[in-house]
Write a protein that holds these residues in place. Structure first.
Motif: not given
Length: 219
Positions: A14-35
């Protein structure tokens, strides 16, 4: 494999308000294409590599995977990258969907009055078309990329710049990523960090929170 963690909190963070996201493997499932692209690249160059080997290496970083496979195969990193980019140009267009729960989690951040920020190793153009294809672009308030002149994570420069641009208190910011370099960068910038599990990958991490799925952020 079994996941191993050190230092994570149990229960809800708890206690958070904002988020700094990673993209590949976090917001997007890019691993299948990368692999798939990396395995196809090696195969096309006359070097077969098992899917498990590729998966284990890319979960550290793509650079690490290429460097390791080049040393093992006798190929140059340049020729592996060239072949990889050719295969990824096809696979990446169709195999980078949003992670389950990503859109709901981002909307939940907005609902609590927070910002959805993105810190990625992708170039800006590549990040934007992938976000649009996954229907996540409308939820992003700002993004910074290494192509903007920032060093790669685990250096905290991307995080520090986003904090400064939006005049944010690091104590109110949660960073979410799928690799330990995301955790290190976040902590170096004074933010807390959550690690999104990648199935089958063993990590030792100092993450403040471990997520089995992004939907946990919507609760």
């Amino acid at each position: 494999m079994t996941e191993q963690f050190t230092g994570q909190l149990t229960g809800r963070l708890t206690g958070w308000k904002h988020v700094i996201w990673d993209l590949d493997g976090t917001l997007l499932d890019t691993y299948p294409a990368t692999d798939g692209a990396l395995a196809a690249a090696l195969s096309g160059l006359g070097r077969e590599v098992s899917p498990d080997t590729v998966r284990r290496l890319t979960r550290i970083t793509l650079d690490h995977a290429v460097r390791t496979l080049a040393a093992q195969s006798g190929l140059s990193e340049a020729e592996i990258y060239f072949s990889y980019e050719q295969h990824y140009a096809v696979l990446g267009l169709n195999h980078s969907p949003a992670m389950p729960g990503a859109l709901e989690a981002m909307k939940a951040v907005r609902t609590r009055g927070g910002l959805n920020l993105l810190a990625t190793h992708r170039d800006r153009g590549g990040a934007m078309w992938r976000l649009k294809a996954a229907c996540l672009d409308a939820e992003i308030d700002d993004l910074l990329c290494v192509s903007d002149g920032y060093p790669r994570k685990p250096h905290p420069a991307l995080f520090l710049a986003l904090l400064e641009r939006h005049n944010l208190n690091p104590a109110e910011v949660l960073a979410v990523g799928d690799r330990n370099l995301d955790i290190v960068a976040a902590h170096s910038a004074g933010c807390r960090a959550a690690l999104l599990l990648t199935p089958g990958v063993t990590l030792d991490t100092e993450a403040d929170w471990v997520l089995e799925r992004l939907g946990e952020l919507s609760l």
